[in-house]
Write a protein that holds these residues in place. Structure first.
Motif, PDB file in Angstrom:
ATOM      1  N   GLU A 118     -14.685   7.798   7.696  1.00 25.25           N
ATOM      2  CA  GLU A 118     -15.314   7.091   8.807  1.00 25.25           C
ATOM      3  C   GLU A 118     -14.630   5.742   9.041  1.00 25.25           C
ATOM      4  O   GLU A 118     -14.362   5.356  10.176  1.00 25.25           O
ATOM      5  CB  GLU A 118     -16.805   6.895   8.498  1.00 25.25           C
ATOM      6  CG  GLU A 118     -17.623   6.494   9.673  1.00 25.25           C
ATOM      7  CD  GLU A 118     -19.116   6.437   9.363  1.00 25.25           C
ATOM      8  OE1 GLU A 118     -19.842   6.000  10.272  1.00 25.25           O
ATOM      9  OE2 GLU A 118     -19.560   6.812   8.261  1.00 25.25           O
ATOM     10  N   LEU A 119     -14.341   5.036   7.956  1.00 23.91           N
ATOM     11  CA  LEU A 119     -13.659   3.743   8.071  1.00 23.91           C
ATOM     12  C   LEU A 119     -12.301   3.910   8.753  1.00 23.91           C
ATOM     13  O   LEU A 119     -11.966   3.178   9.672  1.00 23.91           O
ATOM     14  CB  LEU A 119     -13.496   3.127   6.674  1.00 23.91           C
ATOM     15  CG  LEU A 119     -12.844   1.760   6.649  1.00 23.91           C
ATOM     16  CD1 LEU A 119     -13.538   0.865   5.636  1.00 23.91           C
ATOM     17  CD2 LEU A 119     -11.374   1.872   6.307  1.00 23.91           C
ATOM     18  N   ILE A 120     -11.530   4.899   8.320  1.00 26.60           N
ATOM     19  CA  ILE A 120     -10.204   5.141   8.892  1.00 26.60           C
ATOM     20  C   ILE A 120     -10.317   5.533  10.365  1.00 26.60           C
ATOM     21  O   ILE A 120      -9.539   5.069  11.202  1.00 26.60           O
ATOM     22  CB  ILE A 120      -9.444   6.208   8.070  1.00 26.60           C
ATOM     23  CG1 ILE A 120      -9.128   5.652   6.667  1.00 26.60           C
ATOM     24  CG2 ILE A 120      -8.170   6.663   8.780  1.00 26.60           C
ATOM     25  CD1 ILE A 120      -8.732   6.708   5.651  1.00 26.60           C
ATOM     26  N   ALA A 121     -11.312   6.350  10.697  1.00 28.61           N
ATOM     27  CA  ALA A 121     -11.508   6.753  12.096  1.00 28.61           C
ATOM     28  C   ALA A 121     -11.844   5.547  12.970  1.00 28.61           C
ATOM     29  O   ALA A 121     -11.285   5.383  14.057  1.00 28.61           O
ATOM     30  CB  ALA A 121     -12.607   7.811  12.200  1.00 28.61           C
ATOM     31  N   LEU A 178      -1.294  -3.132  10.618  1.00 25.83           N
ATOM     32  CA  LEU A 178      -2.286  -3.205   9.555  1.00 25.83           C
ATOM     33  C   LEU A 178      -2.102  -2.021   8.626  1.00 25.83           C
ATOM     34  O   LEU A 178      -1.986  -0.877   9.080  1.00 25.83           O
ATOM     35  CB  LEU A 178      -3.700  -3.178  10.149  1.00 25.83           C
ATOM     36  CG  LEU A 178      -4.836  -3.333   9.156  1.00 25.83           C
ATOM     37  CD1 LEU A 178      -4.867  -4.752   8.590  1.00 25.83           C
ATOM     38  CD2 LEU A 178      -6.160  -2.995   9.827  1.00 25.83           C
ATOM     39  N   VAL A 179      -2.088  -2.292   7.321  1.00 27.45           N
ATOM     40  CA  VAL A 179      -2.029  -1.235   6.320  1.00 27.45           C
ATOM     41  C   VAL A 179      -3.303  -1.312   5.494  1.00 27.45           C
ATOM     42  O   VAL A 179      -3.622  -2.365   4.931  1.00 27.45           O
ATOM     43  CB  VAL A 179      -0.787  -1.361   5.413  1.00 27.45           C
ATOM     44  CG1 VAL A 179      -0.801  -0.285   4.331  1.00 27.45           C
ATOM     45  CG2 VAL A 179       0.497  -1.263   6.238  1.00 27.45           C
ATOM     46  N   LEU A 180      -4.032  -0.206   5.433  1.00 31.26           N
ATOM     47  CA  LEU A 180      -5.234  -0.115   4.622  1.00 31.26           C
ATOM     48  C   LEU A 180      -4.863   0.553   3.304  1.00 31.26           C
ATOM     49  O   LEU A 180      -4.373   1.682   3.297  1.00 31.26           O
ATOM     50  CB  LEU A 180      -6.312   0.698   5.354  1.00 31.26           C
ATOM     51  CG  LEU A 180      -6.707   0.177   6.735  1.00 31.26           C
ATOM     52  CD1 LEU A 180      -7.707   1.120   7.395  1.00 31.26           C
ATOM     53  CD2 LEU A 180      -7.247  -1.237   6.653  1.00 31.26           C
ATOM     54  N   MET A 181      -5.089  -0.170   2.208  1.00 31.19           N
ATOM     55  CA  MET A 181      -4.650   0.288   0.887  1.00 31.19           C
ATOM     56  C   MET A 181      -5.779   0.099  -0.107  1.00 31.19           C
ATOM     57  O   MET A 181      -6.535  -0.866  -0.007  1.00 31.19           O
ATOM     58  CB  MET A 181      -3.430  -0.540   0.454  1.00 31.19           C
ATOM     59  CG  MET A 181      -2.875  -0.212  -0.914  1.00 31.19           C
ATOM     60  SD  MET A 181      -2.298   1.489  -1.113  1.00 31.19           S
ATOM     61  CE  MET A 181      -0.933   1.538   0.033  1.00 31.19           C
ATOM     62  N   ASP A 182      -5.879   1.000  -1.071  1.00 33.82           N
ATOM     63  CA  ASP A 182      -6.918   0.826  -2.081  1.00 33.82           C
ATOM     64  C   ASP A 182      -6.564  -0.364  -2.980  1.00 33.82           C
ATOM     65  O   ASP A 182      -5.397  -0.715  -3.137  1.00 33.82           O
ATOM     66  CB  ASP A 182      -7.105   2.116  -2.897  1.00 33.82           C
ATOM     67  CG  ASP A 182      -6.026   2.326  -3.941  1.00 33.82           C
ATOM     68  OD1 ASP A 182      -6.102   1.665  -5.003  1.00 33.82           O
ATOM     69  OD2 ASP A 182      -5.120   3.140  -3.698  1.00 33.82           O
ATOM     70  N   GLY A 183      -7.581  -0.986  -3.531  1.00 35.19           N
ATOM     71  CA  GLY A 183      -7.424  -2.225  -4.274  1.00 35.19           C
ATOM     72  C   GLY A 183      -6.627  -2.127  -5.551  1.00 35.19           C
ATOM     73  O   GLY A 183      -6.178  -3.142  -6.081  1.00 35.19           O
ATOM     74  N   ALA A 184      -6.432  -0.923  -6.075  1.00 32.36           N
ATOM     75  CA  ALA A 184      -5.693  -0.756  -7.325  1.00 32.36           C
ATOM     76  C   ALA A 184      -4.210  -0.478  -7.089  1.00 32.36           C
ATOM     77  O   ALA A 184      -3.451  -0.356  -8.045  1.00 32.36           O
ATOM     78  CB  ALA A 184      -6.306   0.393  -8.143  1.00 32.36           C
ATOM     79  N   SER A 185      -3.791  -0.393  -5.834  1.00 31.06           N
ATOM     80  CA  SER A 185      -2.414   0.010  -5.524  1.00 31.06           C
ATOM     81  C   SER A 185      -1.676  -1.049  -4.730  1.00 31.06           C
ATOM     82  O   SER A 185      -2.270  -1.945  -4.151  1.00 31.06           O
ATOM     83  CB  SER A 185      -2.422   1.326  -4.738  1.00 31.06           C
ATOM     84  OG  SER A 185      -3.045   2.344  -5.484  1.00 31.06           O
ATOM     85  N   MET A 222      -3.591  -3.200  17.119  1.00 29.29           N
ATOM     86  CA  MET A 222      -2.317  -2.995  16.434  1.00 29.29           C
ATOM     87  C   MET A 222      -2.309  -1.629  15.773  1.00 29.29           C
ATOM     88  O   MET A 222      -3.356  -1.006  15.624  1.00 29.29           O
ATOM     89  CB  MET A 222      -2.051  -4.112  15.424  1.00 29.29           C
ATOM     90  CG  MET A 222      -2.984  -4.153  14.246  1.00 29.29           C
ATOM     91  SD  MET A 222      -2.712  -5.622  13.231  1.00 29.29           S
ATOM     92  CE  MET A 222      -4.201  -6.491  13.661  1.00 29.29           C
ATOM     93  N   ARG A 223      -1.139  -1.188  15.422  1.00 26.39           N
ATOM     94  CA  ARG A 223      -1.004   0.092  14.731  1.00 26.39           C
ATOM     95  C   ARG A 223      -1.615  -0.033  13.347  1.00 26.39           C
ATOM     96  O   ARG A 223      -1.473  -1.071  12.691  1.00 26.39           O
ATOM     97  CB  ARG A 223       0.478   0.447  14.640  1.00 26.39           C
ATOM     98  CG  ARG A 223       0.711   1.823  14.091  1.00 26.39           C
ATOM     99  CD  ARG A 223       1.785   2.554  14.847  1.00 26.39           C
ATOM    100  NE  ARG A 223       1.967   3.861  14.260  1.00 26.39           N
ATOM    101  CZ  ARG A 223       3.130   4.417  14.046  1.00 26.39           C
ATOM    102  NH1 ARG A 223       4.229   3.800  14.405  1.00 26.39           N
ATOM    103  NH2 ARG A 223       3.215   5.614  13.513  1.00 26.39           N
ATOM    104  N   VAL A 224      -2.298   1.009  12.885  1.00 23.06           N
ATOM    105  CA  VAL A 224      -2.967   0.994  11.583  1.00 23.06           C
ATOM    106  C   VAL A 224      -2.510   2.198  10.776  1.00 23.06           C
ATOM    107  O   VAL A 224      -2.611   3.340  11.241  1.00 23.06           O
ATOM    108  CB  VAL A 224      -4.506   1.035  11.739  1.00 23.06           C
ATOM    109  CG1 VAL A 224      -5.186   1.053  10.373  1.00 23.06           C
ATOM    110  CG2 VAL A 224      -4.997  -0.144  12.574  1.00 23.06           C
ATOM    111  N   LEU A 225      -2.013   1.932   9.581  1.00 24.77           N
ATOM    112  CA  LEU A 225      -1.685   2.986   8.623  1.00 24.77           C
ATOM    113  C   LEU A 225      -2.715   2.924   7.499  1.00 24.77           C
ATOM    114  O   LEU A 225      -2.985   1.847   6.971  1.00 24.77           O
ATOM    115  CB  LEU A 225      -0.287   2.789   8.031  1.00 24.77           C
ATOM    116  CG  LEU A 225       0.890   2.861   8.985  1.00 24.77           C
ATOM    117  CD1 LEU A 225       2.201   2.644   8.222  1.00 24.77           C
ATOM    118  CD2 LEU A 225       0.925   4.211   9.704  1.00 24.77           C
ATOM    119  N   ALA A 226      -3.291   4.053   7.140  1.00 21.62           N
ATOM    120  CA  ALA A 226      -4.271   4.121   6.062  1.00 21.62           C
ATOM    121  C   ALA A 226      -3.706   5.008   4.962  1.00 21.62           C
ATOM    122  O   ALA A 226      -3.385   6.173   5.209  1.00 21.62           O
ATOM    123  CB  ALA A 226      -5.582   4.689   6.578  1.00 21.62           C
TER     124      ALA A 226
END
Length: 165
Positions: free
Chosen positions: A145-148, A63-70, A114-118
């Motif tokens: 907090e979300l990333i944690a 899972l990759v957490l990415m900001d909506g503009a990128s 799963m592994r998560v990259l933020a």
């Protein structure tokens, strides 16, 4: 906006398990399947929307957490993970790994670990908004907090020329 916003039941249970009882949840009858739709519905900047994107790295979901503009730079994800190959996961893989359909995948509360990259860019805001398990619901949380709670690893995996993925 509906009167009684209801996240996906699995995600609601994840919130309870994490002790997140005071999380603001908003529901939208027309849905917010894209980051742009979510930002417009919430009334926030596009970069305050968290996209929860599933990739396959050497055959394993990540899972990759990415900001909506990128956009995600797949080469940077591959380097961060030390993987030989990284590509977008199929809709079937996304649902199998997370338990949610594309457009409603939250940053945590998945059926498999799963592994998560933020991406580090998420930290630029005091509050970010992410899917609450359906294309019709979002929730707000401080990015740290979300990333944690997602058990994410901070990484620089954003394309340098920002666009929309």
């Amino acid at each position: 906006m509906s009167k009684a916003p209801a996240p996906h039941p699995r995600f609601a249970e994840a919130l309870r398990e994490l002790g997140l009882r005071e999380v603001e949840i908003r529901a939208f009858p027309d849905g917010t399947r894209t980051a742009a739709q979510a930002a417009e519905a919430v009334g926030c900047e596009l970069s305050q929307i968290v996209k929860s994107l599933v990739f396959e790295a050497d055959g394993e979901p990540v899972l990759v957490l990415m900001d909506g503009a990128s956009r995600v730079d797949v080469a940077l994800v591959r380097a961060e993970l030390g993987a030989a190959s990284v590509g977008r996961a199929s809709a079937e893989t996304v649902r199998g790994a997370t338990g949610y359909a594309i457009g409603g995948v939250p940053p945590f509360g998945h059926v498999t670990r799963m592994r998560v990259l933020a991406d580090r860019g998420l930290l630029a805001h005091d509050t970010v908004w992410a899917a609450a398990g359906t294309p019709h619901t979002v929730f707000a949380l401080a990015p740290e907090e979300l990333i944690a709670h997602a058990q994410g690893t901070l990484a620089d995996v954003r394309e340098q020329a920002a666009g929309v993925l």
